[in-house]
Design a protein around this motif. Structure first.
Motif, PDB file in Angstrom:
ATOM      1  N   SER A 186       0.822  -1.226   0.000  1.00 53.88           N
ATOM      2  CA  SER A 186       0.000   0.000   0.000  1.00 53.88           C
ATOM      3  C   SER A 186       0.848   1.266   0.000  1.00 53.88           C
ATOM      4  CB  SER A 186      -0.928   0.005   1.221  1.00 53.88           C
ATOM      5  OG  SER A 186      -0.188   0.230   2.401  1.00 53.88           O
ATOM      6  N   SER A 187       2.135   1.135   0.343  1.00 54.14           N
ATOM      7  CA  SER A 187       2.979   2.337   0.444  1.00 54.14           C
ATOM      8  C   SER A 187       3.527   2.728  -0.910  1.00 54.14           C
ATOM      9  CB  SER A 187       4.149   2.081   1.389  1.00 54.14           C
ATOM     10  OG  SER A 187       3.685   1.681   2.648  1.00 54.14           O
ATOM     11  N   SER A 188       3.679   4.031  -1.106  1.00 51.31           N
ATOM     12  CA  SER A 188       4.397   4.532  -2.277  1.00 51.31           C
ATOM     13  C   SER A 188       5.880   4.400  -1.968  1.00 51.31           C
ATOM     14  CB  SER A 188       4.060   6.002  -2.528  1.00 51.31           C
ATOM     15  OG  SER A 188       2.679   6.161  -2.739  1.00 51.31           O
ATOM     16  N   LEU A 189       6.568   3.637  -2.795  1.00 51.47           N
ATOM     17  CA  LEU A 189       8.006   3.427  -2.559  1.00 51.47           C
ATOM     18  C   LEU A 189       8.780   4.459  -3.369  1.00 51.47           C
ATOM     19  CD1 LEU A 189       9.756   1.456  -0.968  1.00 51.47           C
ATOM     20  CD2 LEU A 189       9.773  -0.047  -2.968  1.00 51.47           C
ATOM     21  N   THR A 190       9.342   5.449  -2.698  1.00 48.10           N
ATOM     22  CA  THR A 190      10.041   6.527  -3.396  1.00 48.10           C
ATOM     23  C   THR A 190      11.462   6.653  -2.843  1.00 48.10           C
ATOM     24  OG1 THR A 190       9.630   8.362  -1.869  1.00 48.10           O
ATOM     25  CG2 THR A 190       7.805   7.759  -3.333  1.00 48.10           C
ATOM     26  N   PRO A 191      12.318   7.449  -3.502  1.00 47.09           N
ATOM     27  CA  PRO A 191      13.692   7.616  -2.994  1.00 47.09           C
ATOM     28  C   PRO A 191      13.728   8.213  -1.587  1.00 47.09           C
ATOM     29  CG  PRO A 191      13.492   8.453  -5.236  1.00 47.09           C
ATOM     30  CD  PRO A 191      12.105   8.135  -4.785  1.00 47.09           C
ATOM     31  N   THR A 192      12.629   8.850  -1.147  1.00 45.93           N
ATOM     32  CA  THR A 192      12.663   9.490   0.174  1.00 45.93           C
ATOM     33  C   THR A 192      11.845   8.735   1.238  1.00 45.93           C
ATOM     34  OG1 THR A 192      10.825  10.925  -0.446  1.00 45.93           O
ATOM     35  CG2 THR A 192      13.042  11.806  -0.780  1.00 45.93           C
ATOM     36  N   THR A 193      11.286   7.578   0.892  1.00 46.49           N
ATOM     37  CA  THR A 193      10.452   6.852   1.867  1.00 46.49           C
ATOM     38  C   THR A 193      11.238   6.536   3.147  1.00 46.49           C
ATOM     39  OG1 THR A 193       9.234   5.838   0.044  1.00 46.49           O
ATOM     40  CG2 THR A 193       8.954   4.836   2.211  1.00 46.49           C
ATOM     41  N   ALA A 194      12.396   5.905   2.994  1.00 46.82           N
ATOM     42  CA  ALA A 194      13.174   5.489   4.181  1.00 46.82           C
ATOM     43  C   ALA A 194      13.680   6.706   4.958  1.00 46.82           C
ATOM     44  CB  ALA A 194      14.329   4.592   3.759  1.00 46.82           C
ATOM     45  N   SER A 195      14.138   7.736   4.239  1.00 46.62           N
ATOM     46  CA  SER A 195      14.684   8.901   4.952  1.00 46.62           C
ATOM     47  C   SER A 195      13.574   9.656   5.691  1.00 46.62           C
ATOM     48  CB  SER A 195      15.454   9.827   4.009  1.00 46.62           C
ATOM     49  OG  SER A 195      14.589  10.363   3.037  1.00 46.62           O
ATOM     50  N   THR A 196      12.353   9.630   5.156  1.00 46.66           N
ATOM     51  CA  THR A 196      11.219  10.245   5.871  1.00 46.66           C
ATOM     52  C   THR A 196      11.013   9.534   7.207  1.00 46.66           C
ATOM     53  OG1 THR A 196      10.137  10.888   3.822  1.00 46.66           O
ATOM     54  CG2 THR A 196       8.729  10.730   5.771  1.00 46.66           C
ATOM     55  N   GLN A 223      11.795   1.000  16.608  1.00 48.04           N
ATOM     56  CA  GLN A 223      10.758   0.477  15.712  1.00 48.04           C
ATOM     57  C   GLN A 223      10.764   1.223  14.377  1.00 48.04           C
ATOM     58  OE1 GLN A 223       8.610  -2.192  16.400  1.00 48.04           O
ATOM     59  NE2 GLN A 223       9.913  -2.465  18.182  1.00 48.04           N
ATOM     60  N   LEU A 224      10.866   2.541  14.451  1.00 51.12           N
ATOM     61  CA  LEU A 224      10.846   3.347  13.219  1.00 51.12           C
ATOM     62  C   LEU A 224      12.083   3.071  12.370  1.00 51.12           C
ATOM     63  CD1 LEU A 224       9.434   6.664  14.716  1.00 51.12           C
ATOM     64  CD2 LEU A 224       8.261   5.139  13.104  1.00 51.12           C
ATOM     65  N   LEU A 225      13.226   2.912  13.009  1.00 49.61           N
ATOM     66  CA  LEU A 225      14.444   2.616  12.243  1.00 49.61           C
ATOM     67  C   LEU A 225      14.338   1.232  11.591  1.00 49.61           C
ATOM     68  CD1 LEU A 225      17.209   4.166  14.543  1.00 49.61           C
ATOM     69  CD2 LEU A 225      16.315   5.063  12.359  1.00 49.61           C
ATOM     70  N   GLY A 226      13.657   0.309  12.272  1.00 50.25           N
ATOM     71  CA  GLY A 226      13.409  -1.016  11.679  1.00 50.25           C
ATOM     72  C   GLY A 226      12.539  -0.909  10.435  1.00 50.25           C
ATOM     73  N   LEU A 227      11.518  -0.070  10.503  1.00 45.79           N
ATOM     74  CA  LEU A 227      10.653   0.139   9.337  1.00 45.79           C
ATOM     75  C   LEU A 227      11.427   0.841   8.212  1.00 45.79           C
ATOM     76  CD1 LEU A 227       7.377   1.198  11.211  1.00 45.79           C
ATOM     77  CD2 LEU A 227       7.692  -0.880   9.847  1.00 45.79           C
ATOM     78  N   ALA A 228      12.258   1.809   8.584  1.00 41.91           N
ATOM     79  CA  ALA A 228      13.057   2.526   7.573  1.00 41.91           C
ATOM     80  C   ALA A 228      13.975   1.554   6.830  1.00 41.91           C
ATOM     81  CB  ALA A 228      13.876   3.629   8.247  1.00 41.91           C
ATOM     82  N   GLU A 229      14.572   0.635   7.571  1.00 38.30           N
ATOM     83  CA  GLU A 229      15.478  -0.345   6.948  1.00 38.30           C
ATOM     84  C   GLU A 229      14.716  -1.228   5.956  1.00 38.30           C
ATOM     85  OE1 GLU A 229      17.437  -2.812   9.813  1.00 38.30           O
ATOM     86  OE2 GLU A 229      18.606  -3.853   8.283  1.00 38.30           O
ATOM     87  N   TYR A 230      13.522  -1.629   6.354  1.00 38.33           N
ATOM     88  CA  TYR A 230      12.688  -2.449   5.454  1.00 38.33           C
ATOM     89  C   TYR A 230      12.423  -1.699   4.138  1.00 38.33           C
ATOM     90  CZ  TYR A 230       8.356  -4.300   3.488  1.00 38.33           C
ATOM     91  OH  TYR A 230       7.408  -4.768   2.626  1.00 38.33           O
ATOM     92  N   TYR A 231      12.012  -0.425   4.259  1.00 34.67           N
ATOM     93  CA  TYR A 231      11.672   0.339   3.040  1.00 34.67           C
ATOM     94  C   TYR A 231      12.923   0.655   2.227  1.00 34.67           C
ATOM     95  CZ  TYR A 231       6.774   0.804   4.338  1.00 34.67           C
ATOM     96  OH  TYR A 231       5.456   0.528   4.630  1.00 34.67           O
ATOM     97  N   GLN A 232      14.046   0.895   2.900  1.00 42.57           N
ATOM     98  CA  GLN A 232      15.300   1.142   2.170  1.00 42.57           C
ATOM     99  C   GLN A 232      15.676  -0.088   1.345  1.00 42.57           C
ATOM    100  OE1 GLN A 232      17.347   4.270   2.430  1.00 42.57           O
ATOM    101  NE2 GLN A 232      17.635   3.280   0.453  1.00 42.57           N
TER     102      GLN A 232
END
Ligand SMILES: [Fe+2]
Ligand SMILES: [Fe+2]
Length: 244
Positions: A186-196, A223-232
């Motif tokens: 459901s997420s938009s995967l963009t170059p800034t997703t993880a950095s957001t 938790q948020l850094l874990g999610l960021a890693e997934y999206y990265q």
């Protein structure tokens, strides 16, 4: 279907309506911030308005509602917006200028007021900071809010997970959230997703108020850094596939 009420941070109430059973259960949450000028974050679907508003009324008289905001323009976020405006004559809709320009000036029965980027709204006893997050988790107009006195981050669809779990948990949400994302995309995967998400982690919230699933209290940064890693990793993998 009945809406459940739980206080997840001091003066912040989660209104949760779950549809389906067992593995198919999926919840829709709205959050009411009790303050001199109360704010509702997420309105919910139009069809859920009777049960959600009945629950909200147990916390405060609906005509005391002063502000309405939400993550992005979508049925579960704002389908019932005009119903809320009908019962709350003093309520003002606040959202990003993009949301106002693209959808809300047309959809809202009362004129919305755009947030300045990063504007802090003093509710009297609570303080809400707007965070503009274009295309995150989806939709150009997207925004989140952060309540500064309780350090509660209202995540909209970030961290969404299924089931009919407790209102608040301290156990990992990265596993269930990434399993759901693997399934629904459901997420938009963009170059800034993880950095957001890394920017959100830098706020070091005490509580994550999720639109779908249990709220999380504890080491939110982790938790948020874990999610960021997934999206990265997902973004890197998509780029690699495209390059082949
Ligand atoms: Fe959404
Ligand atoms: Fe949602």
């Amino acid at each position: 279907v009945e809406t459940q009420i739980a206080e997840i941070s001091d003066g912040i109430y989660r209104l949760s309506t779950c549809i389906g059973n067992g593995a198919e259960a999926f919840g829709f949450n709205q959050f009411l911030i009790k303050a001199d000028e109360p704010l509702l974050f997420h309105c919910g679907h139009l069809a859920m308005f009777p049960t959600v508003s009945k629950a909200a009324e147990k916390i405060l008289p609906l005509d005391k509602l002063r502000w309405i905001s939400f993550g992005h323009f979508e049925g579960d976020e704002c389908g019932s917006l005009n119903s809320w405006l009908s019962v709350a004559p003093h309520a003002v809709v606040r959202h990003s200028s993009v949301a106002c320009m693209t959808s809300l000036n047309d959809f809202s029965q009362r004129q919305p007021v755009p947030f300045a980027v990063g504007e802090v709204l003093d509710l009297g006893g609570k303080r809400v900071r707007q965070i503009e997050t274009p295309h995150f988790t989806h939709a150009w107009e997207s925004q989140l809010i952060f309540e500064e006195t309780t350090q509660t981050l209202f995540c909209a669809d970030l961290g969404a997970h299924g089931g009919n779990g407790p209102a608040a948990i301290t156990s990992d949400i990265v596993g269930p959230a990434t399993a759901m994302e693997d399934h629904f995309r459901s997420s938009s995967l963009t170059p800034t997703t993880a950095s957001t998400i890394r920017d959100l982690a830098a706020l070091s919230p005490a509580t994550l108020a999720l639109m779908h699933g249990s709220s999380f209290s504890g080491d939110c940064k982790h938790q948020l850094l874990g999610l960021a890693e997934y999206y990265q990793n997902a973004f890197n993998a998509a780029c690699k596939t495209k390059a082949q």
